[in-house]
Each structure stands twice: as structure tokens, then as C-alpha cells.
Design a protein around this motif. Structure first.
Motif, short mmCIF file in Angstrom:
data_model
loop_
_atom_site.label_atom_id
_atom_site.label_comp_id
_atom_site.label_asym_id
_atom_site.label_seq_id
_atom_site.Cartn_x
_atom_site.Cartn_y
_atom_site.Cartn_z
N GLU A 297 25.62 -31.69 -27.76
CA GLU A 297 26.12 -33.02 -28.11
C GLU A 297 27.64 -33.06 -27.98
N THR A 298 28.17 -34.12 -27.35
CA THR A 298 29.61 -34.35 -27.28
C THR A 298 29.88 -35.83 -27.57
N TRP A 299 31.14 -36.10 -28.01
CA TRP A 299 31.54 -37.46 -28.34
C TRP A 299 32.80 -37.84 -27.55
N THR A 313 31.09 -43.41 -27.74
CA THR A 313 30.16 -42.85 -26.76
C THR A 313 29.67 -41.48 -27.21
N ARG A 314 28.35 -41.34 -27.19
CA ARG A 314 27.71 -40.07 -27.54
C ARG A 314 26.95 -39.56 -26.32
N THR A 315 27.14 -38.29 -25.98
CA THR A 315 26.47 -37.67 -24.84
C THR A 315 25.61 -36.51 -25.33
N ILE A 316 24.33 -36.56 -24.99
CA ILE A 316 23.39 -35.50 -25.36
C ILE A 316 22.86 -34.87 -24.06
N THR A 317 22.98 -33.55 -23.93
CA THR A 317 22.57 -32.84 -22.73
C THR A 317 21.47 -31.85 -23.07
N ILE A 318 20.40 -31.87 -22.26
CA ILE A 318 19.31 -30.90 -22.38
C ILE A 318 19.44 -29.92 -21.22
N MET A 319 19.53 -28.63 -21.53
CA MET A 319 19.56 -27.57 -20.52
C MET A 319 18.32 -26.71 -20.70
N ALA A 320 17.44 -26.75 -19.70
CA ALA A 320 16.17 -26.02 -19.77
C ALA A 320 16.19 -24.90 -18.72
N HIS A 321 16.18 -23.65 -19.17
CA HIS A 321 16.17 -22.50 -18.28
C HIS A 321 14.73 -22.20 -17.88
N GLY A 322 14.49 -22.27 -16.55
CA GLY A 322 13.13 -22.04 -16.06
C GLY A 322 12.33 -23.31 -15.91
N LEU A 323 13.00 -24.45 -15.85
CA LEU A 323 12.35 -25.73 -15.61
C LEU A 323 13.22 -26.55 -14.67
N SER A 324 12.60 -27.48 -13.97
CA SER A 324 13.36 -28.42 -13.16
C SER A 324 13.67 -29.66 -14.00
N LYS A 340 23.34 -49.39 -34.26
CA LYS A 340 22.67 -49.79 -33.02
C LYS A 340 23.04 -48.80 -31.93
N PHE A 341 22.03 -48.42 -31.10
CA PHE A 341 22.23 -47.48 -30.00
C PHE A 341 21.99 -48.22 -28.69
N TYR A 342 22.96 -48.12 -27.76
CA TYR A 342 22.85 -48.76 -26.46
C TYR A 342 22.86 -47.66 -25.39
N LYS A 361 19.46 -32.46 -17.93
CA LYS A 361 19.27 -33.90 -18.10
C LYS A 361 20.27 -34.40 -19.14
N THR A 362 21.01 -35.45 -18.78
CA THR A 362 22.09 -35.95 -19.62
C THR A 362 21.81 -37.39 -20.02
N PHE A 363 21.93 -37.65 -21.33
CA PHE A 363 21.71 -38.98 -21.88
C PHE A 363 23.02 -39.45 -22.53
N LYS A 364 23.47 -40.65 -22.18
CA LYS A 364 24.65 -41.24 -22.80
C LYS A 364 24.25 -42.51 -23.53
N GLN A 365 24.90 -42.75 -24.68
CA GLN A 365 24.61 -43.95 -25.45
C GLN A 365 25.86 -44.39 -26.21
N ALA A 366 25.98 -45.69 -26.37
CA ALA A 366 27.04 -46.24 -27.20
C ALA A 366 26.51 -46.41 -28.61
N VAL A 367 27.19 -45.80 -29.59
CA VAL A 367 26.80 -45.86 -31.00
C VAL A 367 27.69 -46.90 -31.68
N VAL A 368 27.07 -47.96 -32.20
CA VAL A 368 27.82 -49.06 -32.81
C VAL A 368 27.37 -49.21 -34.27
N PRO A 369 28.20 -48.80 -35.24
CA PRO A 369 27.84 -48.99 -36.65
C PRO A 369 27.90 -50.48 -37.02
N ALA A 370 26.94 -50.92 -37.83
CA ALA A 370 26.89 -52.33 -38.23
C ALA A 370 27.61 -52.59 -39.55
#
Length: 619
Positions: A297-299, A313-324, A340-342, A361-370
Motif C-alpha cells: 500500500e502507498t499513498w 490517492t491510495r495505491t494497492i499492489t498485489i505481487m504474486a510469485h509463481g502466477l501471471s 467514498k472510494f473512487y 496487479k495495481t489498483f488505484k483509488q481516490a479516498v474521499v472522507p465525508a
């Protein structure tokens, strides 16, 4: 009963004629000479069968009798003309490259070529494990295959390695694609080359690796690729004394491939069978067999700052060794009421590292507190199966508390104009009397009645410090808001551009459809040469970034055994010397019609046969 003397003489003459015809017919029938370049080979090696006749028979030899025990790899025809003491003679040869289908004692049966027939030939095919040091003396080139495990999990990684070892110089080397059904294949990096000694012999080695992911449990067979090359043949050097032109046939004056000093080889490595284990019954849901899985996880910004209504902006990365990357599922982010997550577009990539495939696999999302205050972001979990320790594991991003600052506009509403007047008075200089103070400072209630905006505040007052802080917050929020709006605007522009992209795809689809129509026309007309050109044009249009250069490459891109069989038959009809064989274009189109009109799969890659195993040559 006695025959008349004249009748008896006629019967004897007839019997003599029949005997002479029978003897002459037998001598004529065996006038087709058949010869093997060697009668003892190791399984996976090819050998050359040469049929020669002093006459020129019509058509070509009937090779269907070889189908039971041999694969016909290649065919070539040549004619030699020689003149000795003014007498001319010719020799017609038909060379057939064959590969045994099994080991043991085999026989090449009699082959008919027109009215000629050859004699049978016996040979011995040794098992690969029977090739001892003595056999290695005569084997100039070896091909080896191995796997990292023979008992993988379904969808788990198997590293498949191909090694080609050569003691002599190789020319025109080429390697076909190996065959495996019900599996996903990814090439690992570039080929590597090095030298190696074995049993006292030095070999030049080239190595290629793949990651194979079985998609079904049970028995899975990997058929080795076929290596073809031209090598020097020291056994034929004595033929230089046989021919006044150094044994080079007139059909090949420069002796580049088929002269007396070279030998064209084709060989296949041993096939490997895998026993694929099914999904572990204890796993419910997503099945993710890997050696290691990491959740990162990075911000942005880092460290993050959270303001009510503002995105981070929040970035979550999955690294799988031995998988595509294609096997990694999308993350499920638990929703909460105050945030709210965008999500942004997901990015996927594969990397070859340390003889292993790593899917990213990398997922990015905007985190917006209400709301402002303390908020807990929920824990994120990803279950996977540890193929090394054979047990379930969890990759976790733990829950975390964040402090959300209030929005600037919300803070300004809570400020009362006169709430700090008493504090203001206490902070004024002590030697100032009330009569020297402004009216608004002595009687704030009157000032509020007469002129609410006429308040003269000192720069060192507490109210001034708070106003300055609010101003800083306001400017900071404005800058962040402008940056956020700019990001949203650019995202919308990019999204609109991507929405328009199918127009380009529609044009490409129309071009592919037109090329497919040409392929159909040439196939139905049985025009093999034009059909081959049209197929390659279709492949270039479908894969412009990595166009296939031959039909083997196109078959690999289509990933179809049907296409492979059709293309091999087409090439054999064009280039293998099978002039007497008529290509059935209609049958070919019936098999290809369901494959060619489709567009390429997303993220597909072409796996070309090895065009050149060595940059120049090896020796």
C-alpha cells in the motif's frame, strides 16, 4: 496320355517364356534402391531415407506405408547427370526425412514408386536413457527438456526448460513451438547461451524457459518442440573422391545445405507428463496457488493528509510469485459509510525474475472522507494457497485509523465575530487607557449596532492569528481542489478518448474481414501460394506491433491445434517437395473459418519459432 511332339514342344517354350518374364519382372521390380543414412538412432532423432532410381518414375513414391511407425518431416527430389567416356547416365533421388514414433526394432516396408518397388530396411531406435557415452560420440546435437515439478496444482506454475546442446557448427537452426493442451503459457525472459562440458565433450548450449499453468487437473503431456538445422557430417568427407566436383550434386552447385559434407537434422526432445493436482478441498472461493503473495500500500501524498471532502490517492499492489497477472483477482474493498472510494483503471504486468514469473496487479483509488474526525479504514484480505508449504495463507493490509480535518468552509461558519473581544482587550498594551482606544474596542456593542464591519484589530491579536491560519487553510484547500479538478478533467478527457477508440477498432475489424474474405477465395480456388500470403497479411493486420513472419508464428498466435495442422499441411504442399499432392483448400477453409474472423485476444502474445538459435553460428 501322350502329347503330340509338336504340342509338347510348344508347351515347353511357353513355360520358358513365362519363367524369363518372371525373372525379368522380379529384377525390374527391385530396381528401386532404398538406403538409410544410419540404422541405429535414439528416439527423437530424425533420419534420412533415400530412394534412387536410374530411370525417372512418374509422380512420387507412395509414402503412406510409413505412417504406422514414422512421421514424414520433409521431402526433396533431385536428379544427377553424369557423363563418362561420352556416355550419359542419370540418377533420380527422392530424399525423405522421417522420425520414428516409438523405440525398439522397426522396419521400413517396401515402397512403391510408379512401377518400381524397394526392399524393406530394418533399423533400431534406442530409448533416450539408453544413449550412453558411446552414443554421445556420434550425436553432434542434443535437445533436452525438463520441468520444475511433475506434480503441480491446477493453475499452479510449472517452469518448462528447453536446452539445445551442439558440439559442431549449426546453420539455419529453427525450433518449433512445443505442444501442450489445456494450459496457459508465458515465456520467461530472453534465451540464454553458455558453454558446458559433459562426459568429456564440450557443448555450446542455448536455453529457453517458459511458465506453464495447467488449467485442468489430471494427466497433462508436454510434447517437446522439434529442432531442425544443418550440421557438418564428417562421415561423408570421403565422398570427395567419388565425384569430380567434390561430391557436390549439380542440383546444388554451391552445396549450401545438401552437399556431401553437410547433414540436415531434425530431432525432438523427450515428452514430459505431469500429474496435475486439483484445488485443495479446504479452499472455498478464489483459488490462488502461488509461492508468495504480497499486498503493498502507498499513498499520494506520502504521508497522507485527509481533509473533509478532499481526495487522497491510495495505491494497492498485489505481487504474486509463481502466477501471471491474468490469474490475480480484483480486490474487494469493504465499504464504510463515512468514506467514498473512487477506483481508477487497474494495471496488470508480468515480470520474469530469478527463474520465476511474478504477476503484478495495481489498483488505484481516490479516498474521499465525508466527515471530519477519526475514521477507521477497514482491513483488506486476500486468501491464497502456499504451493511450497501446501497450506492456506492470507495477505493482509491491516485496518488503520486516519484523522480527517474539517473542511475550510465548515470552520468559517463556526467563527463568531465578537467571541474574542475580551481576549483582545487583555492583550492590548497595559499603558493604553480606554480613552485612547478606538470606540469599537471600548464599546463593541455600539460598534456592532452602528458599523459591524468597522473593527480595527491589532496584528498581534489572537483573532488575527486565527484568521491567518484560516487563510492558510483556505489557500491550501484551493490548491488541492484545483489539482483534484485538473486530475478529474484529464481523466474525463482520457476516458472520452478511450470511448472513441472502438472507431479505430471498427476500421481494423473491417480490414480483417476483407482479408478473411480473400483467404476464403484463395482456399476455395485451391491456390495454396496466394492463400499463404493472404494468411500472413491477415496476421500482420491483427498483430501490427508483433506481426507473425511465418505460418508457424501465426499458429502460435492463434493458439489453435487446428490452425497448426492446417498450416503445416499448407507449407508441406508448397515447400516439402510434395508436388504430386493436391492441397484441399476447401477443407482447410472449413477448419479456419471459425478462427480467422475473430479479433486477437486481449493481451495475447505471439510466440514465434526460433528463427536463429545463434547470432551467427556456434562451433
Amino acid at each position: 496320355m501322350l502329347l503330340h511332339p509338336m504340342l509338347s514342344q510348344a508347351v515347353n517354350s511357353l513355360l520358358l517364356i513365362i519363367s524369363l518374364v518372371s525373372v525379368y519382372g522380379s529384377a525390374f521390380a527391385v530396381s528401386l534402391n532404398a538406403e538409410l543414412d544410419r540404422t541405429k538412432v535414439v528416439e527423437g532423432e530424425s533420419l534420412t531415407l533415400t530412394l534412387s532410381a536410374k530411370t525417372r518414375p512418374q509422380g512420387g513414391p507412395d509414402l503412406s506405408v510409413l505412417a504406422a511407425d514414422f512421421d514424414v518431416i520433409d521431402q526433396a527430389q533431385s536428379t544427377r547427370l553424369s557423363i563418362v567416356n561420352g556416355n550419359a547416365s542419370s540418377l533420380t533421388e527422392w530424399q525423405v526425412t522421417i522420425m520414428p514414433k516409438k523405440y525398439g526394432k522397426l522396419r521400413i516396408p517396401a515402397i512403391h514408386w510408379g512401377q518400381l518397388v524397394s526392399s524393406p530396411i530394418d533399423l533400431e531406435v534406442l530409448r533416450a536413457d539408453q544413449a550412453n557415452a558411446n552414443n554421445l560420440e556420434t550425436r553432434q546435437v542434443l535437445i533436452e527438456t525438463e520441468v520444475s515439478t511433475k506434480n503441480p496444482y491446477v493453475q499452479g506454475q510449472v517452469i518448462y526448460t528447453i536446452r539445445i546442446l551442439a558440439k559442431v557448427q549449426m546453420q539455419q537452426p529453427a525450433l518449433t513451438q512445443f505442444k501442450v493442451a489445456n494450459a496457459m503459457v508465458e515465456k520467461l525472459g530472453e534465451d540464454t547461451s553458455y558453454s558446458k562440458e559433459r562426459d568429456g565433450h564440450k557443448y555450446n548450449v542455448i536455453e529457453r524457459r517458459y511458465a506453464i499453468f495447467p488449467q485442468r487437473s489430471g494427466l497433462l503431456t508436454i510434447e517437446s518442440p522439434i529442432l531442425s538445422a544443418v550440421i557438418a557430417d564428417p562421415r561423408r568427407r570421403n565422398l570427395v573422391l567419388r565425384d569430380p566436383f567434390f561430391g557436390v550434386p549439380f542440383g546444388d552447385p554451391f552445396g549450401t545445405t545438401n552437399n556431401a559434407f553437410s547433414q540436415q537434422i531434425r530431432m525432438r526432445g523427450p515428452s514430459i507428463s505431469l500429474d496435475v493436482k486439483p484445488q485443495d478441498p479446504s479452499v472455498i472461493g478464489v483459488w490462488l496457488p502461488a509461492q508468495k503473495v504480497e499486498l503493498l500500500e502507498t499513498w499520494n501524498p506520502n504521508p497522507p493528509s485527509f481533509i473533509e471532502g478532499q481526495p487522497t490517492t491510495r495505491t494497492i499492489t498485489i505481487m504474486a510469485h509463481g502466477l501471471s497477472a491474468a490469474q490475480i483477482p480484483d480486490l474487494t474493498i469493504p465499504s464504510i459509510s463515512n468514506v467514498k472510494f473512487y477506483p481508477d483503471a487497474t494495471q496488470a504486468d508480468n515480470q520474469a525474475r530469478d527463474d520465476n514469473l511474478i504477476g503484478i496487479k495495481t489498483f488505484k483509488q481516490a479516498v474521499v472522507p465525508a466527515v471530519a474526525g477519526r475514521i477507521t479504514l477497514p482491513e483488506i484480505r486476500l486468501a491464497w494457497w502456499d504451493t511450497i508449504n501446501n497450506q492456506p495463507q492470507l495477505a493482509i493490509i491491516p485496518a488503520q485509523d486516519i484523522e480527517v480535518l474539517p473542511a475550510i468552509n465548515a470552520d468559517a461558519k463556526n467563527i463568531q465575530p465578537n467571541q474574542n473581544n475580551s481576549t483582545l482587550s487583555s492583550n492590548l498594551a497595559p499603558n493604553l487607557s480606554s480613552k485612547n482606544l478606538p470606540t469599537a474596542a471600548v464599546h463593541p456593542e455600539n460598534s456592532a449596532k452602528t458599523d459591524p464591519g468597522n473593527v480595527n484589530l491589532k496584528p498581534n491579536s489572537i483573532l488575527d492569528n486565527q484568521s491567518l491560519g484560516y487563510l492558510n487553510w483556505f489557500l491550501t484547500s484551493m490548491i488541492l481542489s484545483i489539482a483534484w479538478l485538473t486530475t478529474i478533467l484529464l481523466w474525463l478527457i482520457e476516458r472520452r478518448r478511450k470511448v472513441r477508440q472502438p472507431k479505430v477498432n471498427d476500421l481494423n475489424a473491417a480490414k480483417l474481414s476483407k482479408l478473411a474474405t480473400q483467404i476464403k477465395q484463395y482456399c476455395l480456388a485451391n491456390d495454396a501460394r496466394l492463400a499463404r500470403l493472404a494468411l500472413l497479411n491477415w496476421g500482420r493486420a491483427n498483430w501490427p506491433d508483433q506481426p507473425p513472419t511465418n505460418l508457424n508464428g501465426l499458429a502460435s498466435a492463434l493458439n489453435s491445434e487446428i490452425a497448426t495442422a492446417v498450416f503445416q499441411e499448407l507449407d508441406q504442399c508448397l515447400y516439402a517437395g510434395a508436388a504430386s499432392k493436391i492441397w484441399d483448400g476447401r477443407a482447410a477453409w472449413n477448419k479456419l473459418s471459425q478462427l480467422l474472423p475473430n479479433s486477437k485476444p486481449a493481451g495475447s502474445k505471439i510466440q514465434q519459432p526460433l528463427p536463429q538459435l545463434y547470432p551467427n553460428t556456434i562451433g
